[in-house]
Design an enzyme around this catalytic site. Sequence first.
Site, PDB file in Angstrom:
ATOM      1  N   HIS A 269      46.750  33.296  31.260  1.00  0.00           N
ATOM      2  CA  HIS A 269      48.084  34.436  31.043  1.00  0.00           C
ATOM      3  C   HIS A 269      48.356  34.742  31.366  1.00  0.00           C
ATOM      4  CE1 HIS A 269      43.694  36.200  29.522  1.00  0.00           C
ATOM      5  NE2 HIS A 269      43.164  35.083  29.776  1.00  0.00           N
TER       6      HIS A 269
ATOM      7  N   GLU B  60      50.483  37.160  30.804  1.00  0.00           N
ATOM      8  CA  GLU B  60      51.273  38.686  31.980  1.00  0.00           C
ATOM      9  C   GLU B  60      50.100  38.855  32.340  1.00  0.00           C
ATOM     10  OE1 GLU B  60      48.658  37.416  29.219  1.00  0.00           O
ATOM     11  OE2 GLU B  60      47.127  38.707  28.973  1.00  0.00           O
TER      12      GLU B  60
ATOM     13  N   CYS C 173      44.915  31.911  25.872  1.00  0.00           N
ATOM     14  CA  CYS C 173      43.832  31.673  26.304  1.00  0.00           C
ATOM     15  C   CYS C 173      43.405  31.729  24.695  1.00  0.00           C
ATOM     16  CB  CYS C 173      43.353  33.542  26.781  1.00  0.00           C
ATOM     17  SG  CYS C 173      42.622  32.953  27.251  1.00  0.00           S
TER      18      CYS C 173
ATOM     19  N   ASP D 276      26.999  47.491  48.205  1.00  0.00           N
ATOM     20  CA  ASP D 276      27.258  48.440  49.019  1.00  0.00           C
ATOM     21  C   ASP D 276      26.346  48.348  50.206  1.00  0.00           C
ATOM     22  OD1 ASP D 276      29.635  49.474  47.797  1.00  0.00           O
ATOM     23  OD2 ASP D 276      28.768  50.510  47.129  1.00  0.00           O
TER      24      ASP D 276
ATOM     25  N   ASP E 183      40.908  52.559  47.548  1.00  0.00           N
ATOM     26  CA  ASP E 183      39.954  53.442  47.701  1.00  0.00           C
ATOM     27  C   ASP E 183      40.954  55.077  46.948  1.00  0.00           C
ATOM     28  OD1 ASP E 183      38.071  51.444  47.886  1.00  0.00           O
ATOM     29  OD2 ASP E 183      37.496  52.688  50.069  1.00  0.00           O
TER      30      ASP E 183
END
Length: 560
Positions: free
Chosen positions: A194, A196, A84, A409, A243
């Site tokens: 990337h 990784e 990068c 939300d 969650d």
Amino acid sequence: MPSFKVSLLDYGAGNVRSVRNAISACGYEIEDITEASQIAHAKAIVFPGVGSYGSAMKVLKEKGFDQPLRDYLEGRDRPFLGICLGMQTLFESSDEHEEGAEAIPGLGVIPGKVIKFDESKMAVPHIGWNGRILHQDSPILKYVDAEEDVYFVHSYYAPVTDENKEWVLTSTTYSGQRFVSAVQRGSVVATQFHPEKSGKTGLNVLKGFLEAVENGTFHQAKNIDVEPAAHTDLTKRIVVALDVRTNDHGDLVVTKGDQYDVRENHKQGSETGRGGVRNLGKPVALASRYYEEGADEIAFLNITSFREGVIEDMPMLQVLEQASKSIFVPLTVGGGIRSYSDPKSGQTWSALEVAARYFRAGADKVSIGSDAVYASEELVANGGKCTGESSIEVISQVYGAQAVVISIDPKRVFVSDKESVNEKHVVVELDDDSVGPNGERFCWYQCTVKGGREARDICAVTVAKAAQYLGAGEIMLNCIDMDGQGKGYDLPLMKAVSGAVSIPVIASSGAGNESHFVKVFKETGVQAALAAGIFHRNEVEIKACKNAMTKSGIEARKSS
Ligand code: 1PR
């Protein structure tokens, strides 16, 4: 048995834990470069640039690394892998600097300048999985099929020019703009993407590089004629959300609610008529399963963070540390990214310190919920003037916009006519599938904080725009009404928000089957779609969603 250790040039600017983990996953040990004198003796240097171009070059200079690095790279015969920013710094200069300042000089190994994507033509940053057009047949890419996508996140790019074309290993196009996505000349290799974070494909790029170091086969790379019209496409992403919260027995579990209510309903014999927290599995084990099954990204959300301080909530840090050891796609963590003071000790942590802990633990992005709503309210109250102090601003300034996701939300507020709503709220016209219980044809989307527990007088479109203005790089757009219902995403909401911002929007809440992914990508401007329940309950496979997307002409990630 590897015959050398990889010398890692980690100048301390950010999270390179995933690069370390990916090198370890390839079976190699790491030796950190802490002194300039180590550079000349290195067997193979990996340089994962983090932060901004200016700060990277400044640190290299201050530590006295810049000249030894130029010397190391001079003959093109010493193995080097830049990632990068580690690729961009090889160029002569970059436009990534403060307004009015001059272009910042780089290491000057590759001719040309790094410039910014044109924000008037495309969403910036370029985030996500995209392809590669081969310019060289190289041993580095021996284990990777030409079609496999890799993960990018950057706002600046190096164009392919006559001066640098002999360096180009692969190029990629984003909204029609071709840029250098990897370079190789001799043993000097670098990628804009990337490895990784590019799943098994990325690990295979690393493996190809390390094997070429081991066997000295870099010279086998051969130029390929490139079809001028060849192009690649940014794929639409599938994100899985976990969650996470502690259940009544004190175990950290993945749970999933209906409209944010995560408890079993109407348990016989229970005093409250409510059951325990639904337990759908262990966070790291489930995330690993999703990585194997092809999730493009994984988000861990600490959904009870409003109760306790995140710094105290060590299990989530451990979840990230564990997950990032074996999961090589982007990881987001949300819940409790805000400043915090411990009432017992009186100690305070800034939002930046909280985020830094998560980045160090292996997160690539943090997601800010409640605090983004408060910051947006403040921005509106200040007549659009930034304070420079909100969590979005401070984290974005240090880690870049791409590391800051906003989680919204909202709940629907149905109205029969536009005029009855305060003009500061954006009112959306509903389609036949989404009309209100009393036939209302309009609604506005009211933001909530504390996991939906408290409604605020600000709408989702306003928060999304404010968050972008404050420096957020992405919006995770939930809808409490649709959450856990399996009836599909809230398309009017997705359209309204993705049409109002230029940063990527992740649609969330309501996915019930493959067709819902197709619909949200076909009918709205979102770049990613997130789901939880259907994957946790094994109702739908990620692969099936991708197949449905591909069949409908929507680009999905191709991986090994
Ligand atoms: O306010 O910065 O501490 O962040 C809190 C974070 O926790 C926010 O990202 C908020 O969305 C999340 N959160 C809080 N309470 C809940 C809850 O469910 N009770 N989860 C919650 C929200 C959103 C998605 C969800 C999708 C898809 N979850 O993760 O999984 O709606 O579900 P589905 O595919 O099953 O429909 P802060």
